[in-house]
Enzyme design. Sequence first.
Site, PDB file in Angstrom:
ATOM      1  N   GLY A  18      10.093 -25.355  81.316  1.00 52.55           N
ATOM      2  CA  GLY A  18      10.251 -24.040  80.692  1.00 52.55           C
ATOM      3  C   GLY A  18       9.054 -23.709  79.807  1.00 52.55           C
ATOM      4  O   GLY A  18       8.214 -24.567  79.538  1.00 52.55           O
ATOM      5  N   GLN A  20       8.776 -23.050  76.506  1.00 53.62           N
ATOM      6  CA  GLN A  20       8.696 -23.843  75.276  1.00 53.62           C
ATOM      7  C   GLN A  20       8.474 -25.321  75.596  1.00 53.62           C
ATOM      8  O   GLN A  20       7.682 -26.000  74.946  1.00 53.62           O
ATOM      9  CB  GLN A  20       9.985 -23.689  74.451  1.00 53.62           C
ATOM     10  CG  GLN A  20      10.235 -22.288  73.922  1.00 53.62           C
ATOM     11  CD  GLN A  20       9.271 -21.909  72.813  1.00 53.62           C
ATOM     12  OE1 GLN A  20       8.595 -22.749  72.238  1.00 53.62           O
ATOM     13  NE2 GLN A  20       9.183 -20.620  72.528  1.00 53.62           N
ATOM     14  N   LYS A  43      13.478 -29.207  89.855  1.00 57.36           N
ATOM     15  CA  LYS A  43      12.015 -29.292  89.799  1.00 57.36           C
ATOM     16  C   LYS A  43      11.516 -30.742  89.927  1.00 57.36           C
ATOM     17  O   LYS A  43      10.360 -31.027  89.627  1.00 57.36           O
ATOM     18  CB  LYS A  43      11.503 -28.711  88.464  1.00 57.36           C
ATOM     19  CG  LYS A  43      11.860 -27.255  88.232  1.00 57.36           C
ATOM     20  CD  LYS A  43      10.832 -26.327  88.873  1.00 57.36           C
ATOM     21  CE  LYS A  43      11.201 -24.861  88.713  1.00 57.36           C
ATOM     22  NZ  LYS A  43      11.041 -24.360  87.359  1.00 57.36           N
ATOM     23  N   ILE A  96      16.173 -29.176  70.164  1.00 57.78           N
ATOM     24  CA  ILE A  96      15.380 -28.107  69.556  1.00 57.78           C
ATOM     25  C   ILE A  96      16.067 -26.751  69.736  1.00 57.78           C
ATOM     26  O   ILE A  96      15.980 -25.874  68.887  1.00 57.78           O
ATOM     27  CB  ILE A  96      13.974 -28.042  70.220  1.00 57.78           C
ATOM     28  CG1 ILE A  96      13.280 -29.409  70.183  1.00 57.78           C
ATOM     29  CG2 ILE A  96      13.123 -26.949  69.583  1.00 57.78           C
ATOM     30  CD1 ILE A  96      13.049 -29.971  68.814  1.00 57.78           C
ATOM     31  N   THR A  97      16.755 -26.584  70.840  1.00 59.35           N
ATOM     32  CA  THR A  97      17.367 -25.307  71.232  1.00 59.35           C
ATOM     33  C   THR A  97      18.187 -24.660  70.115  1.00 59.35           C
ATOM     34  O   THR A  97      18.964 -25.337  69.446  1.00 59.35           O
ATOM     35  CB  THR A  97      18.287 -25.540  72.441  1.00 59.35           C
ATOM     36  OG1 THR A  97      17.559 -26.278  73.413  1.00 59.35           O
ATOM     37  CG2 THR A  97      18.777 -24.223  73.023  1.00 59.35           C
ATOM     38  N   GLU A  98      17.997 -23.343  69.956  1.00 63.23           N
ATOM     39  CA  GLU A  98      18.780 -22.561  69.000  1.00 63.23           C
ATOM     40  C   GLU A  98      19.856 -21.787  69.745  1.00 63.23           C
ATOM     41  O   GLU A  98      19.653 -21.408  70.898  1.00 63.23           O
ATOM     42  CB  GLU A  98      17.855 -21.571  68.276  1.00 63.23           C
ATOM     43  CG  GLU A  98      18.572 -20.706  67.267  1.00 63.23           C
ATOM     44  CD  GLU A  98      17.646 -19.784  66.466  1.00 63.23           C
ATOM     45  OE1 GLU A  98      16.430 -19.797  66.722  1.00 63.23           O
ATOM     46  OE2 GLU A  98      18.153 -19.061  65.601  1.00 63.23           O
ATOM     47  N   TYR A 159       6.940 -27.159  56.746  1.00 60.78           N
ATOM     48  CA  TYR A 159       5.501 -27.139  57.017  1.00 60.78           C
ATOM     49  C   TYR A 159       4.749 -26.762  55.739  1.00 60.78           C
ATOM     50  O   TYR A 159       3.736 -27.359  55.386  1.00 60.78           O
ATOM     51  CB  TYR A 159       5.136 -26.138  58.128  1.00 60.78           C
ATOM     52  CG  TYR A 159       6.002 -26.201  59.360  1.00 60.78           C
ATOM     53  CD1 TYR A 159       6.687 -27.363  59.702  1.00 60.78           C
ATOM     54  CD2 TYR A 159       6.139 -25.089  60.191  1.00 60.78           C
ATOM     55  CE1 TYR A 159       7.489 -27.413  60.826  1.00 60.78           C
ATOM     56  CE2 TYR A 159       6.941 -25.132  61.319  1.00 60.78           C
ATOM     57  CZ  TYR A 159       7.620 -26.289  61.624  1.00 60.78           C
ATOM     58  OH  TYR A 159       8.418 -26.320  62.729  1.00 60.78           O
ATOM     59  N   GLU A 209      19.263 -25.569  51.696  1.00 62.24           N
ATOM     60  CA  GLU A 209      19.424 -24.117  51.611  1.00 62.24           C
ATOM     61  C   GLU A 209      20.904 -23.810  51.440  1.00 62.24           C
ATOM     62  O   GLU A 209      21.743 -24.708  51.542  1.00 62.24           O
ATOM     63  CB  GLU A 209      18.841 -23.428  52.853  1.00 62.24           C
ATOM     64  CG  GLU A 209      19.530 -23.792  54.155  1.00 62.24           C
ATOM     65  CD  GLU A 209      18.799 -23.256  55.394  1.00 62.24           C
ATOM     66  OE1 GLU A 209      17.562 -23.111  55.366  1.00 62.24           O
ATOM     67  OE2 GLU A 209      19.480 -22.994  56.391  1.00 62.24           O
ATOM     68  N   HIS A 247      19.383 -18.357  59.437  1.00 64.35           N
ATOM     69  CA  HIS A 247      19.987 -19.513  60.093  1.00 64.35           C
ATOM     70  C   HIS A 247      21.491 -19.268  60.212  1.00 64.35           C
ATOM     71  O   HIS A 247      22.101 -18.755  59.280  1.00 64.35           O
ATOM     72  CB  HIS A 247      19.790 -20.783  59.260  1.00 64.35           C
ATOM     73  CG  HIS A 247      18.435 -21.394  59.402  1.00 64.35           C
ATOM     74  ND1 HIS A 247      17.870 -22.163  58.410  1.00 64.35           N
ATOM     75  CD2 HIS A 247      17.536 -21.371  60.416  1.00 64.35           C
ATOM     76  CE1 HIS A 247      16.679 -22.585  58.814  1.00 64.35           C
ATOM     77  NE2 HIS A 247      16.445 -22.108  60.020  1.00 64.35           N
TER      78      HIS A 247
END
Lengths: 288, 371
Positions: A18, A20, A43, A96-98, A159, A209, A247
């Site tokens: 994909g 990403q 694939k 990682i997927t949101e 970061y 948070e 989020h």
Amino acid sequence: MSILINKDTRVLVQGITGYQGEFHTARMLEFGTQVVAGVTPGKGGIRVHGVPVFETVAEAIPPTSATAACIFVPARFAKDAALEAIEAELDPVVVITEGLPVHDVLQIVEFARRQNVHLIGPNCPGLTVPGQCKIGIMPNHLFMPGPVGVISRSGTLTYEIVAALTRQGIGQSTALGLGGDPVVGISFTDALRMFQNDPQTAAMILIGEIGGSAEEEAARFISAHVTKPVVGYIAGRTAPPGKRMGHAGAVISGTEGTAGSKIEALQAAGVKVATLAGEVAALVRGVV
Amino acid sequence: MKLHEYQAKELFAKYAIPIQKGVVIDRPEQVDGLALKYPLVLKAQVLVGGRGKAGGIKLAATAAEARRHAATILGMEIKGEKVRRLLVAEAAELGAEYYVAFTVDRAARRMAVITSAAGGIDIEEVARTTPDQIVRSTADPFLGVQSYHTRQLGRRIGLSGSLLSDYVGITTALYRLCVAEDAELAEINPLAVVAGRLLAVDAKVIIDDNAVYRHPSLPKNEELTELEAAARAEGLSYVELEGDLAIIGNGAGLVMSTLDMVAYFGGRPANFLDVGGGATTENMKQAIEIVVRKPGVRGLFINIFGGITRCDDIARGIVDARPPVGMVVRLTGTNEEEGRRILQAAGVHAYVDPEEAAQRAVTLTAGAGRQ
């Protein structure tokens, strides 16, 4: 030393073909991560940046000796991908997927618990051991090896803070993004326990948070079990109740999940909590 | 996505959870000729909480009274939400009132069931004042909730006989609904005894936004403002706030910390837009156009830390958008030099230090307010 991954970690990327998956596989390889296999149903047989692609995780492991998984599969197929990686006992499994449905996440978390697999995410930037291995999407150039363990619910804020540390010559042992969803795998408490036991780590940064009570639980754990210094920062001091602040997990419900409650709990546990993100590096300098 | 009470009750009916019989109307004259026995209860169908206290629930003993109440409530706004529909039901004599709900327990990472014999009132109040009245448990997502689980729960809140058997059926079905319909919350309060049987008198269901795609037949309840809808259409995350300084950043945590920083220096954020990771020039341009459309915006603060996002892409978006208000840009990270050069050529200064930039944005906006 580091937590969860190191230079020997062999990564399998699910969803490697994909947009990403392919992009970040290239960045991980540049970082020096051993990306040894990819899996995309339909694939199998091709290569992506030289990495062989397989139809299933079960077929990919024997020839590549993959030990960990990184998942970029779209949300509606991510549960299947995560369960497949967990069943194969890849460890850690980094999602990682949101945008995964919460009932899917509950099943993934429960299965990881039963298989004794460390699940990171979903909706997370992954984790980085400077100079050794990166799984996920953190930018390559920010890090330097050193004594500080970083744990965070937010990507870019991590970061920002890591870049400030590196500018001041303070390196990191491992930087770990837990994910911004209401339900995620590894918690602050799990990560604090690992950092407390990691000889390279001399201090920890906890970047929390609003929403939920993970920071309050972390504070209780720190009081009872953590002897290394911890510096904290909580985003969302001025966030209004009831609104999801970007989020899915960043929402104050009723009186639960406010920044005030988290800051108070952390301070009571002896954590130095920064008012502005820009103050974190200076507070860390004071303790390492 | 919250469901209205009547929508939640339609869902309950699908899972054979007994509900109080009612009819949905949207015009006062529709109360005439309803096949319901007086007295009636008229309930405003709104997504916000606290409708009872706001006067959105009324009893009517006669048709004339029902019409009058219907006209009043249908003209009301409750916490800014216009009442468009009423649920009209027979005002049954309620016996004992219980509480049962399934909700996501973030700490346990499971669905939790919360139940109590003290139903009919705010459960958070019960939890505060008489926590021993609340019974909690969690569900293994693979085992699910079996009848023996709910029988144990029913016993713990003092049920027996036919009420216990009603409770077991209802609570087991409520969990089934949660999983099958992707609910993050399903609540019955009160679960009341009416004519010797348990009945869901009120119903609250919230569907997981991430799972709405799996349920095309569920209603679409838009709670979004015009700008929130515009942002969502662009794949951007936008939240409306009260102040006059528009805020754009990349990444939810960074934007939240930007709001805090602005407030710390005395500014008032007007809104919150997260362009996300890997934002393109077009995303950035759209983002600027959306945030400055909010009435009362007098300044714009853009705080970008380029990780996956490239500063040059962001800079091109900023230059293309040409915002109509004073703007302060903080730009650092990946491809910073190029981004800075693009902005400079367009006469825009880019700050590196976020705090310095935030202070400048606050001062600039305050100045614009005095003009």
